[in-house]
Design a protein around this motif. Structure first.
Motif, PDB file in Angstrom:
ATOM      1  N   THR A  22       0.855  -1.184   0.000  1.00 56.82           N
ATOM      2  CA  THR A  22       0.000   0.000   0.000  1.00 56.82           C
ATOM      3  C   THR A  22       0.893   1.236   0.000  1.00 56.82           C
ATOM      4  OG1 THR A  22      -1.801  -1.100   1.187  1.00 56.82           O
ATOM      5  CG2 THR A  22      -1.757   1.294   1.253  1.00 56.82           C
ATOM      6  N   LEU A  23       0.641   2.123  -0.966  1.00 61.49           N
ATOM      7  CA  LEU A  23       1.410   3.355  -1.088  1.00 61.49           C
ATOM      8  C   LEU A  23       0.512   4.548  -0.792  1.00 61.49           C
ATOM      9  CD1 LEU A  23       3.481   2.997  -4.403  1.00 61.49           C
ATOM     10  CD2 LEU A  23       4.368   2.950  -2.071  1.00 61.49           C
ATOM     11  N   SER A  24       1.110   5.574  -0.198  1.00 64.71           N
ATOM     12  CA  SER A  24       0.421   6.862  -0.092  1.00 64.71           C
ATOM     13  C   SER A  24       1.259   7.891  -0.837  1.00 64.71           C
ATOM     14  CB  SER A  24       0.250   7.282   1.369  1.00 64.71           C
ATOM     15  OG  SER A  24       1.506   7.445   2.004  1.00 64.71           O
ATOM     16  N   TYR A  25       0.582   8.898  -1.368  1.00 69.18           N
ATOM     17  CA  TYR A  25       1.272   9.913  -2.164  1.00 69.18           C
ATOM     18  C   TYR A  25       0.871  11.302  -1.694  1.00 69.18           C
ATOM     19  CZ  TYR A  25       2.491  12.981  -6.014  1.00 69.18           C
ATOM     20  OH  TYR A  25       3.016  14.016  -6.751  1.00 69.18           O
ATOM     21  N   LYS A  26       1.868  12.180  -1.553  1.00 69.16           N
ATOM     22  CA  LYS A  26       1.601  13.578  -1.245  1.00 69.16           C
ATOM     23  C   LYS A  26       2.780  14.421  -1.700  1.00 69.16           C
ATOM     24  CE  LYS A  26       0.117  16.735   2.425  1.00 69.16           C
ATOM     25  NZ  LYS A  26      -0.254  16.882   3.856  1.00 69.16           N
ATOM     26  N   ARG A  27       2.495  15.360  -2.592  1.00 69.78           N
ATOM     27  CA  ARG A  27       3.486  16.328  -3.067  1.00 69.78           C
ATOM     28  C   ARG A  27       4.787  15.679  -3.519  1.00 69.78           C
ATOM     29  NH1 ARG A  27       2.658  21.711   0.746  1.00 69.78           N
ATOM     30  NH2 ARG A  27       0.447  21.977   0.245  1.00 69.78           N
ATOM     31  N   GLY A  28       4.678  14.699  -4.384  1.00 71.93           N
ATOM     32  CA  GLY A  28       5.850  14.103  -5.006  1.00 71.93           C
ATOM     33  C   GLY A  28       6.480  12.957  -4.248  1.00 71.93           C
ATOM     34  N   ARG A  29       5.987  12.656  -3.044  1.00 71.29           N
ATOM     35  CA  ARG A  29       6.618  11.620  -2.221  1.00 71.29           C
ATOM     36  C   ARG A  29       5.709  10.409  -2.101  1.00 71.29           C
ATOM     37  NH1 ARG A  29       9.661  12.153   3.588  1.00 71.29           N
ATOM     38  NH2 ARG A  29       8.571  10.499   4.685  1.00 71.29           N
ATOM     39  N   TYR A  30       6.267   9.242  -2.450  1.00 67.74           N
ATOM     40  CA  TYR A  30       5.573   7.962  -2.322  1.00 67.74           C
ATOM     41  C   TYR A  30       6.081   7.266  -1.064  1.00 67.74           C
ATOM     42  CZ  TYR A  30       4.721   8.735  -7.322  1.00 67.74           C
ATOM     43  OH  TYR A  30       4.349   9.269  -8.531  1.00 67.74           O
ATOM     44  N   GLU A  31       5.161   6.926  -0.155  1.00 71.06           N
ATOM     45  CA  GLU A  31       5.561   6.287   1.096  1.00 71.06           C
ATOM     46  C   GLU A  31       4.892   4.926   1.226  1.00 71.06           C
ATOM     47  OE1 GLU A  31       5.182   7.222   5.849  1.00 71.06           O
ATOM     48  OE2 GLU A  31       5.967   8.797   4.525  1.00 71.06           O
ATOM     49  N   PHE A  32       5.687   3.925   1.630  1.00 72.57           N
ATOM     50  CA  PHE A  32       5.160   2.574   1.815  1.00 72.57           C
ATOM     51  C   PHE A  32       4.418   2.509   3.143  1.00 72.57           C
ATOM     52  CE2 PHE A  32       8.693   2.120  -1.092  1.00 72.57           C
ATOM     53  CZ  PHE A  32       8.216   1.205  -2.023  1.00 72.57           C
ATOM     54  N   GLU A  33       3.141   2.135   3.076  1.00 73.85           N
ATOM     55  CA  GLU A  33       2.321   2.008   4.281  1.00 73.85           C
ATOM     56  C   GLU A  33       2.356   0.582   4.834  1.00 73.85           C
ATOM     57  OE1 GLU A  33       0.767   4.495   5.702  1.00 73.85           O
ATOM     58  OE2 GLU A  33       1.163   6.016   4.166  1.00 73.85           O
ATOM     59  N   LYS A  34       2.730  -0.389   3.991  1.00 77.85           N
ATOM     60  CA  LYS A  34       2.828  -1.796   4.393  1.00 77.85           C
ATOM     61  C   LYS A  34       4.115  -2.392   3.853  1.00 77.85           C
ATOM     62  CE  LYS A  34      -2.173  -2.758   4.480  1.00 77.85           C
ATOM     63  NZ  LYS A  34      -3.261  -3.628   3.927  1.00 77.85           N
ATOM     64  N   ASP A  35       4.496  -3.556   4.405  1.00 85.92           N
ATOM     65  CA  ASP A  35       5.666  -4.264   3.888  1.00 85.92           C
ATOM     66  C   ASP A  35       5.498  -4.543   2.394  1.00 85.92           C
ATOM     67  OD1 ASP A  35       7.034  -4.456   6.334  1.00 85.92           O
ATOM     68  OD2 ASP A  35       5.843  -6.196   6.921  1.00 85.92           O
ATOM     69  N   PHE A  36       6.632  -4.521   1.675  1.00 84.51           N
ATOM     70  CA  PHE A  36       6.620  -4.792   0.234  1.00 84.51           C
ATOM     71  C   PHE A  36       7.654  -5.882  -0.032  1.00 84.51           C
ATOM     72  CE2 PHE A  36       7.245  -2.838  -4.240  1.00 84.51           C
ATOM     73  CZ  PHE A  36       6.256  -3.675  -4.751  1.00 84.51           C
ATOM     74  N   LEU A  37       7.192  -7.114  -0.267  1.00 79.98           N
ATOM     75  CA  LEU A  37       8.088  -8.259  -0.414  1.00 79.98           C
ATOM     76  C   LEU A  37       8.280  -8.587  -1.890  1.00 79.98           C
ATOM     77  CD1 LEU A  37       9.711 -10.517   0.975  1.00 79.98           C
ATOM     78  CD2 LEU A  37       7.643 -11.937   0.829  1.00 79.98           C
ATOM     79  N   LEU A  38       9.547  -8.509  -2.353  1.00 78.84           N
ATOM     80  CA  LEU A  38       9.910  -8.844  -3.725  1.00 78.84           C
ATOM     81  C   LEU A  38      10.651 -10.178  -3.701  1.00 78.84           C
ATOM     82  CD1 LEU A  38      11.276  -5.299  -4.634  1.00 78.84           C
ATOM     83  CD2 LEU A  38       9.029  -6.214  -5.218  1.00 78.84           C
ATOM     84  N   ASP A  39      10.028 -11.210  -4.230  1.00 78.18           N
ATOM     85  CA  ASP A  39      10.544 -12.572  -4.135  1.00 78.18           C
ATOM     86  C   ASP A  39      11.233 -12.970  -5.442  1.00 78.18           C
ATOM     87  OD1 ASP A  39      11.068 -15.233  -3.769  1.00 78.18           O
ATOM     88  OD2 ASP A  39       9.006 -15.836  -3.343  1.00 78.18           O
ATOM     89  N   PHE A  40      12.548 -13.224  -5.370  1.00 74.93           N
ATOM     90  CA  PHE A  40      13.312 -13.618  -6.546  1.00 74.93           C
ATOM     91  C   PHE A  40      13.735 -15.089  -6.519  1.00 74.93           C
ATOM     92  CE2 PHE A  40      13.908  -9.069  -6.018  1.00 74.93           C
ATOM     93  CZ  PHE A  40      13.654  -8.593  -7.289  1.00 74.93           C
ATOM     94  N   GLY A  41      13.128 -15.887  -5.657  1.00 74.24           N
ATOM     95  CA  GLY A  41      13.438 -17.314  -5.616  1.00 74.24           C
ATOM     96  C   GLY A  41      14.387 -17.657  -4.495  1.00 74.24           C
ATOM     97  N   ASP A  42      15.703 -17.729  -4.783  1.00 68.37           N
ATOM     98  CA  ASP A  42      16.683 -18.049  -3.746  1.00 68.37           C
ATOM     99  C   ASP A  42      16.773 -16.953  -2.693  1.00 68.37           C
ATOM    100  OD1 ASP A  42      17.557 -20.589  -4.460  1.00 68.37           O
ATOM    101  OD2 ASP A  42      18.890 -19.793  -5.999  1.00 68.37           O
ATOM    102  N   ALA A  43      16.365 -15.756  -3.072  1.00 68.42           N
ATOM    103  CA  ALA A  43      16.396 -14.645  -2.122  1.00 68.42           C
ATOM    104  C   ALA A  43      15.222 -13.712  -2.394  1.00 68.42           C
ATOM    105  CB  ALA A  43      17.709 -13.883  -2.234  1.00 68.42           C
ATOM    106  N   SER A  44      14.832 -12.979  -1.351  1.00 69.19           N
ATOM    107  CA  SER A  44      13.786 -11.966  -1.488  1.00 69.19           C
ATOM    108  C   SER A  44      14.240 -10.724  -0.741  1.00 69.19           C
ATOM    109  CB  SER A  44      12.459 -12.476  -0.926  1.00 69.19           C
ATOM    110  OG  SER A  44      12.577 -12.764   0.459  1.00 69.19           O
TER     111      SER A  44
END
Length: 431
Positions: free
Chosen positions: A320-342
């Motif tokens: 979940t992202l929030s946006y205000k005046r050019g800034r994107y802030e992560f409101e929740k964890d963001f998991l990027l899974d590449f297999g052997d590592a994430s």
């Protein structure tokens, strides 16, 4: 994302103007010249339109073909008929066809409630400035607002665009608007980021707005819309045309389109965002820097090469992202899974794409299988070098500070310029 919303909100502005003129000409005919004149009176742009077809029988319907919006010029200032204008040097927004459905009773009662507004075949190209503003902001806000929003004055040698005499301060909407559904389908967006030299290219995109409630006279209480979007996005370097990121992206959320204090376009929003499985981020500078940091902590008997996050996502990644005046802030964890590592980015990490800055905290996590391989490598190495004197629990004790639920874990921090990030790995065995 701000760009997505500006485009979708631009749909509402143009749709409201169309509906306004339809109401004023219930017994007449809405011509391309009349519509172009009204758009130019309410928006800081030039508008060229090929044709307008109005049907007031049954379900009232308006169809407009080949709408082009570009930088305001003398033709717009003087109200020159479309047939007598020179071709537009560059159209920032091109709309293949717009279709607007309105309830007949609303036409008679002089009010506007849009049942369904559709833009088909829209193409937008714009520049995003370091402060988060865009060339589209200048177009959608009226000329009287330009100085208030901080847009720079044109150079002395450049003719300053003049607003139409009918333009008034405040939003370009002519009156309060409620709409059931507005959408742009088969869209394409090209954004040039001035600070970083990057280019954001969104193709095959669909935008939808629902629950639209906007009243320019009461923006504190009537200033919202829900949205959905999807498309294929690529981030490239303008100079080398090298892709640094490719993804199928989708999301939904809620926006407050206007700044109530200035009655100007400045959408703030919160949205759930999903990057689809198969998305690639092979050459994202931040990811590259993290790989270098991980490689620097290699030790004899421990090979972390497979822990370097890269390649395709093995599953959808949602946050979940929030946006205000050019800034994107992560409101929740963001998991990027590449297999052997994430890699998981933590809440309150933020990215300023316009200013090319960032500050993120996260964790690189090895898969359970790879974590076991690392521990076995270390155990075999230490046992061999010590003639079997050190093994088993002693090696496990060495690994314990790196383990979370049995998996090797490294904390990551990064900040500064997005093109030259300052990334570090926080771990007991090296930095």
């Amino acid at each position: 994302m701000k760009t997505f919303l500006l485009i979708a909100l631009g749909i509402i502005v143009i749709g409201a103007i169309i509906g306004f003129f339809v109401m004023k000409s219930v017994v007449g005919y809405l011509t391309p010249d009349l519509l172009a004149k009204e758009i130019e009176a309410r928006m800081n742009c030039r508008a060229d339109i090929e044709s307008v077809d109005v049907s007031l029988f049954g379900a009232s319907n308006v169809k407009i073909k080949n709408v082009q919006l570009g930088k305001r010029d003398n033709f717009a200032d003087s109200g020159t008929p479309i047939a007598d204008r020179m071709p537009m040097a560059k159209a920032d927004i091109v709309i293949g066809e717009a279709s607007l459905k309105i309830k007949p009773l609303d036409l008679i009662m002089r009010r506007l409630h849009v049942d369904h507004l559709t833009f088909d075949g829209t193409r937008v190209e714009l520049t995003m400035n370091a402060d988060g503003s865009t060339s589209l902001d200048e177009m959608l806000n009226q000329a009287g607002q330009i100085e208030e929003t901080g847009t720079q004055e044109p150079a002395a040698t450049e003719a300053k665009p003049k607003p139409s005499s009918s333009a008034k301060p405040g939003p370009a909407l002519p009156f309060a608007l409620k709409a059931g559904r507005a959408e742009a389908i088969n869209s394409e967006v090209l954004v040039h980021a001035a600070s970083s030299g990057s280019r954001f290219h969104l193709k095959d995109a669909d935008f939808t707005l629902t629950g639209i409630d906007i009243d320019p006279n009461d923006l504190a209480g009537h200033n919202r819309a829900n949205f959905q979007f999807s498309g294929n996005i690529a981030v490239e370097q303008d100079s080398a045309e090298q892709k640094v990121f490719e993804a199928a992206i989708s999301g939904n959320g809620e926006t407050r389109p206007f700044d109530p204090a200035r009655a100007a376009w400045e959408p703030n929003w919160t949205s759930e965002i999903t990057l689809a499985k198969g998305s690639r981020m092979d050459t994202v500078p931040l990811v590259e820097k993290i790989r270098e940091a991980v490689a620097a902590i290699n030790r004899p008997g421990i090979d972390l090469s497979k822990l370097l996050v890269k390649g395709e996502l093995m599953q959808d990644a949602t946050t979940t992202l929030s946006y205000k005046r050019g800034r994107y802030e992560f409101e929740k964890d963001f998991l990027l899974d590449f297999g052997d590592a994430s890699i998981g980015l933590m809440p309150q990490s933020w990215i300023d794409a316009a200013g090319n800055r960032h500050e993120v905290k996260g964790t690189i996590l090895a898969s359970a299988e790879f974590s076991q391989q690392l521990q076995k490598q270390a155990s075999d190495f230490v046992s061999e070098k010590t003639g079997g004197l050190i093994q088993g629990n002693l090696v496990q004790a060495f690994f314990q500070p790196l383990l979370r639920d049995g998996r090797v874990s490294l904390d990551v921090v990064s900040s500064g310029d997005l093109n030259q990030p300052q990334a570090d790995i926080i771990t007991p065995i090296g930095t």
